[in-house]
Design an enzyme around this catalytic site. Structure first.
Site, PDB file in Angstrom:
ATOM      1  CG  ASP A   1      -4.295  -1.927   3.848  1.00 12.10           C
ATOM      2  OD1 ASP A   1      -4.553  -2.370   5.013  1.00 12.10           O
ATOM      3  OD2 ASP A   1      -3.220  -0.918   3.940  1.00 12.10           O
TER       4      ASP A   1
ATOM      5  CG  ASP B   1      -1.842   0.845   1.281  1.00 14.90           C
ATOM      6  OD1 ASP B   1      -2.089   1.244   0.457  1.00 14.90           O
ATOM      7  OD2 ASP B   1      -1.898   1.559   2.344  1.00 14.90           O
TER       8      ASP B   1
HETATM    9  P1  ADP Z   1      -4.357   5.212  -0.287  1.00 14.86           P
HETATM   10  O1  ADP Z   1      -4.806   4.248  -1.329  1.00 14.86           O
HETATM   11  O2  ADP Z   1      -3.085   6.730  -0.991  1.00 14.86           O
HETATM   12  O3  ADP Z   1      -4.476   5.103   0.900  1.00 14.86           O
HETATM   13  P2  ADP Z   1      -7.353   6.349  -0.902  1.00 14.86           P
HETATM   14  O4  ADP Z   1      -7.561   5.515  -0.873  1.00 14.86           O
HETATM   15  O5  ADP Z   1      -7.696   6.673   1.041  1.00 14.86           O
HETATM   16  O6  ADP Z   1      -5.615   6.234  -0.112  1.00 14.86           O
HETATM   17  O7  ADP Z   1      -7.687   7.941  -0.935  1.00 14.86           O
HETATM   18  C1  ADP Z   1      -7.194   7.967  -2.046  1.00 14.86           C
HETATM   19  C2  ADP Z   1      -7.242   9.396  -2.983  1.00 14.86           C
HETATM   20  O8  ADP Z   1      -9.275   9.921  -2.031  1.00 14.86           O
HETATM   21  C3  ADP Z   1      -6.795  10.186  -2.217  1.00 14.86           C
HETATM   22  O9  ADP Z   1      -5.585  10.077  -2.912  1.00 14.86           O
HETATM   23  C4  ADP Z   1      -7.436  11.487  -2.359  1.00 14.86           C
HETATM   24  O10 ADP Z   1      -6.970  12.141  -3.911  1.00 14.86           O
HETATM   25  C5  ADP Z   1      -8.538  11.767  -1.948  1.00 14.86           C
HETATM   26  N1  ADP Z   1      -9.158  11.541  -0.993  1.00 14.86           N
HETATM   27  C6  ADP Z   1      -9.304  11.120   0.204  1.00 14.86           C
HETATM   28  N2  ADP Z   1     -10.135  11.266   1.063  1.00 14.86           N
HETATM   29  C7  ADP Z   1      -9.954  12.629   0.569  1.00 14.86           C
HETATM   30  C8  ADP Z   1     -10.353  13.365   2.172  1.00 14.86           C
HETATM   31  N3  ADP Z   1     -10.867  13.260   2.975  1.00 14.86           N
HETATM   32  N4  ADP Z   1      -9.820  14.718   2.067  1.00 14.86           N
HETATM   33  C9  ADP Z   1      -9.501  14.967   0.539  1.00 14.86           C
HETATM   34  N5  ADP Z   1      -9.032  13.669  -0.330  1.00 14.86           N
HETATM   35  C10 ADP Z   1      -9.419  12.722   0.074  1.00 14.86           C
HETATM   36 MG    MG Z   2      -3.909   3.468   3.347  1.00 15.30          MG
END
Ligand code: ADP
Ligand code: MG
Length: 828
Positions: free
Chosen positions: A713, A508
């Site tokens: 995850d 991740d």
């Molecule tokens: P990762 O797989 O890197 O853990 P997430 O699946 O949690 O990322 O989130 C994917 C994308 O969604 C982030 O990179 C961001 O662009 C957007 N995102 C998710 N949650 C938020 C939030 N609370 N505020 C702003 N953007 C968010």
């Molecule tokens: Mg994550």
């Protein structure tokens, strides 16, 4: 009343066939649920009546044990969506000789009333019995073990089982010494016959009656354990090593006895008391060495337990008193002085200090503690002095959980052991058959009863199912212990085995490859909005979100002294962003996918986004009333050891992937920094689709490990062949992963796979040598080329050799080949 509330017992009335069990049930919310469970249970074949009590959360079920078992009842309840809380009782069992004892004990325990399943570990002599919580008491299990011919004692996790193990080792040693002492004159007779034939000393030593007097206690006192154990095994249709030893030595003993009593009439000219006695002495020597070595395979647990303090200084009624660790209760106020160990987990209520937590977290620098901070039991206070309130004691502490998880893993079976189990089922009967054929072949061929007997005896004692049975569990024990000492917690032998077969690792990105502590680097206002307005609006909305991006934005606003705009109706859109209302206007924060889904034109921001993302930043759009008001970019730093860890994995032939919900450009930039190939980056994946991506990889035929933080995850971790969760000591997601890395160091992934491969290698070596040894030994003995005494030595040696080979895993040094910053507290 209390006692009758749980338990399995025959109902008071009439029909003897029915049994009543009272099962605990969790997850019932209403009377409806109770009725549903009752109906479901009554529909199950073999169930007579079922009554579910919602208040006491128990189901009383009367059932016909011949038609339905407890596991099926539990299964029926689970199929309806409720839980039957389970508990495990651990027993220490004395007298386990061989792998077939293990299967017999597992059957005996499994058949005990109220038991769902039992695993017995040959190398620790420990049984873990699973049963519905409160349904079984340990004394019933002890009785079941005794009925099967062994002795048992309940182990509560706190009690040290080192004492029981030491007793077992002593018992084997005493038997061995008795046998060896009495065998010595018999061996002397053999030597004298060669060195000084015809001398008076030789004549004396060769006296049949004297030899009989010496050999008899060896056979029936020192060697009684083999008769007893062999008998209990045969009675349940099993045969094990004891049967072989008892048969082989009895043949030599009784032949010689017949020689002494009726030698002239039967034409027996030679006796073989030295053979029977020395064989028993040798096998006992092997058992003694094996027991001593087995004790060392679980030394890691002892070392982990040794991290605990012995006493705690509890403040009660104004004065401090030293109380034993077991007497500390949740809520106690405890004083810790300079240089002392923190006894249990808790929260500082007074004072400041720095605490060395390296034994748990791997963090080499002492961690500052002030009022309100959490402290963990087993860590070492440095110079200050403080008092704290106990929040978790005993087995609930972090250290207690680690010990328990290691114990459980050590007691579990690796699938590869099925090979050994399957073989040892047929092994002993086959050996007895070969011995019979050997005897008949020699007798019919040469007419020499003594030669036939000796060859058959050699066959019986050279074959050793023990080495086969010890091959896997000893390696698993040593490896899980070694892992735990290095912050790698394997949650079961099966995961240790699975990790050794991993061919691809998916990391991740956020919080795993990166530190998960992003900071805001750019705020780009647009369409006439001010910079402060963009940040304040975003911070107001994000204050309600747990996402790392959200935390970064809130912190940036704080740093710049901006008051977050009050937001309402905050809605998290997993993997995309958040929506809310601020001062009556609709606000949306998130990635471009979110904007296009909501019909917002992100066109004006496109160039800015591209530039920021190319720098590896996560850029999110802030929109108000359908128009973009700005872009906020955050950057996270890559963990310093990520690059070396990825390189080490590739060097081991493991395919490395990265998965993230973040945008493609930023992901590619991060991947480049750590050396992951661009075509191995899975970006813009929604949280729910991560598991699907893992499955896609698995379909290419690879065994896949997923590494994450275990929080969002979890589905992907569960889907992967092995799920590894990273944490830092105090907040490990122990329950969510197959392997927990408690030192927050990515190189733990490499070490886990490396250690697992080494363990699998050891197991294969052990199984191979155990099989080769028997495949060679048995025919050589059958052909009469093996003296029974040499055969006995070889047998004793083989199980000692297997155990010692497994102990070599203790030398395993994880991370030794991996670069990066000095690993803290690792490899000691
Ligand atoms: P990762 O797989 O890197 O853990 P997430 O699946 O949690 O990322 O989130 C994917 C994308 O969604 C982030 O990179 C961001 O662009 C957007 N995102 C998710 N949650 C938020 C939030 N609370 N505020 C702003 N953007 C968010
Ligand atoms: Mg994550």
């Amino acid at each position: 009343m209390q006692a009758a509330a749980t338990g399995v017992e025959p109902p008071g009335t009439g029909d003897g066939a029915a049994v009543e069990a009272v099962l605990p049930i969790a997850g019932m919310t209403c009377a409806n649920c109770a009725a549903r469970i009752e109906r479901g249970l009554r529909r199950t074949a073999g169930v007579r009546t079922a009554a579910v009590n919602l208040a006491s959360e128990r189901a009383a079920v009367a059932f016909d044990p011949a038609r339905v078992g407890l596991p099926a009842l539990v299964g029926a309840i689970r199929a309806l969506g409720y839980e039957v809380p389970e508990a495990a009782t651990r027993l220490s069992i004395e007298g386990i000789v061989c792998s077939s004892c293990v299967q017999r004990l597992e059957r005996a325990l499994g058949a005990a009333a109220g038991v769902l399943g039992a695993t017995v570990n040959l190398s620790t002599g420990e049984a873990v019995v699973r049963h519905p919580a409160g349904l079984v008491d340990a004394s019933a299990l002890v009785r079941a073990v005794e009925a099967a011919g062994y002795r048992a004692e309940e182990l509560d996790g706190a009690a040290d089982d080192a004492g029981a193990r030491a007793r077992e080792v002593r018992r084997w040693r005493d038997r061995m010494l008795l046998a060896a002492g009495l065998s010595a004159p018999l061996v002397a007779a053999m030597v004298a016959r060669l060195a000084a034939p015809g001398s008076p000393v030789t004549a004396l030593l060769e006296t049949g009656w004297l030899q009989l007097v010496l050999a008899t206690p060896v056979q029936f006192v020192a060697g009684w354990t083999f008769y007893r154990d062999g008998y209990f095994n045969l009675r349940t249709g099993n045969a094990n090593m004891s049967v072989l030893v008892a048969l082989g030595t009895s043949a030599a003993y009784f032949y010689s006895l017949a020689g002494v009593l009726f030698g002239r009439r039967l034409g027996i000219t030679a006796t073989y008391f030295e053979t029977s006695a020395l064989l028993i002495a040798l096998v006992l020597l092997g058992k003694y060495l094996e027991a001593a070595a087995k004790g060392r395979t679980s030394a890691a647990i002892g070392r982990l337990r040794g991290l605990r303090a012995k006493t705690a200084r509890v403040l009660r009624g104004g004065s401090a008193e030293d109380v034993p660790l077991g007497a500390v209760r949740v809520g106690d106020t405890i004083l810790v002085r300079p240089g002392e160990k923190v006894p249990v987990d808790g929260e500082v209520v007074e004072g400041v200090s720095a605490v060395d937590e390296s034994m748990l977290t791997g963090e080499s620098l002492p961690v500052d503690k002030a009022v309100g901070d959490a402290v963990v039991g087993g860590s070492l206070n440095t110079l200050g002095s403080f008092t704290f309130r106990a929040t978790r004691v005993g087995r609930d502490t972090v250290l207690g959980q680690i010990v328990r998880s290691v114990e459980q893993a050590q007691g579990s079976k690796a699938p590869i052991q099925r090979i050994a189990d399957a073989i040892s089922n047929y092994f002993v009967p086959a050996v007895i058959a070969i011995a019979l054929v050997t005897f008949l072949g020699w007798y019919l061929g040469t007419g020499n009863v003594a030669a036939a007997l000796l060859s058959a005896t050699a066959v019986l004692v050279v074959s050793c199912p023990c080495a086969l049975g010890l091959a896997t569990p000893t390696a698993i024990m040593v490896a899980t212990g070694r892992g735990a000492e290095n912050g790698i917690l394997f949650r079961g032998g099966e995961h240790l085995e699975a990790a050794g077969r991993i061919r691809a690792v998916v990391f991740d990105k956020t919080g795993t490859i990166t530190r998960g502590r992003p900071v805001v680097t750019d705020v780009v206002p647009m369409g006439g909005a001010g910079r402060a307005a963009v940040l304040a609006t975003a911070a107001g909305v994000e204050a309600r979100s747990e996402h790392p991006v959200a935390r970064a934005i809130v912190e940036a606003a704080e740093r710049e002294g901006l008051a977050p705009a009050p937001a309402e109706g905050v809605l998290a859109l997993a993997g995309r962003g958040v929506s809310a209302r601020v001062a009556g206007r609709a606000v949306l924060i998130g990635n471009t996918a979110l904007m296009s889904r909501e019909g917002i034109d992100a066109g004006p921001a496109r160039d800015g986004l591209a530039r920021l993302e190319a720098e590896g930043k996560t850029a999110v759009l802030v929109a108000r009333d359908g128009g973009v008001m700005g872009v906020v970019a955050v950057a996270d730093t890559v963990r310093p050891e990520a690059g070396p860890a990825v390189a080490a994995l590739r060097a081991m032939g493991v395919d490395v992937w990265m998965i993230t919900g973040d945008n493609r450009r930023a992901a590619a930039q991060i991947a480049r920094q750590v050396g992951i190939a661009p075509d191995h980056v899975l970006a813009e994946v929604l949280p729910d689709d991560k598991a699907a991506k893992v499955r896609q990889l698995q379909r290419t035929g690879l065994r896949v490990a997923m590494v994450g933080d275990g929080i969002n995850d979890a589905p992907a971790l569960a889907t992967a062949d092995v799920g590894l969760a990273m944490g830092t000591g105090t907040d490990v997601a122990l329950e969510t992963a197959d392997i927990a890395l408690i030192r927050g160091d990515l190189r733990g992934v490499v070490a886990a796979i490396d250690l697992s491969r080494a363990t699998l290698g050891k197991i294969r070596q052990n199984l191979f040598w155990a099989l080769v040894y028997n495949c060679v030994g048995i025919p050589v003995a059958a052909l009469g080329h093996l003296n029974p005494i040499i055969a006995g030595s070889a047998m004793a040696l083989s199980s000692v050799a297997v155990t010692t080979n497994s102990l070599l895993l203790k030398r395993f040094r994880p991370l030794r080949r991996i670069g990066g910053p000095a690993p803290a507290g690792v490899g000691r």
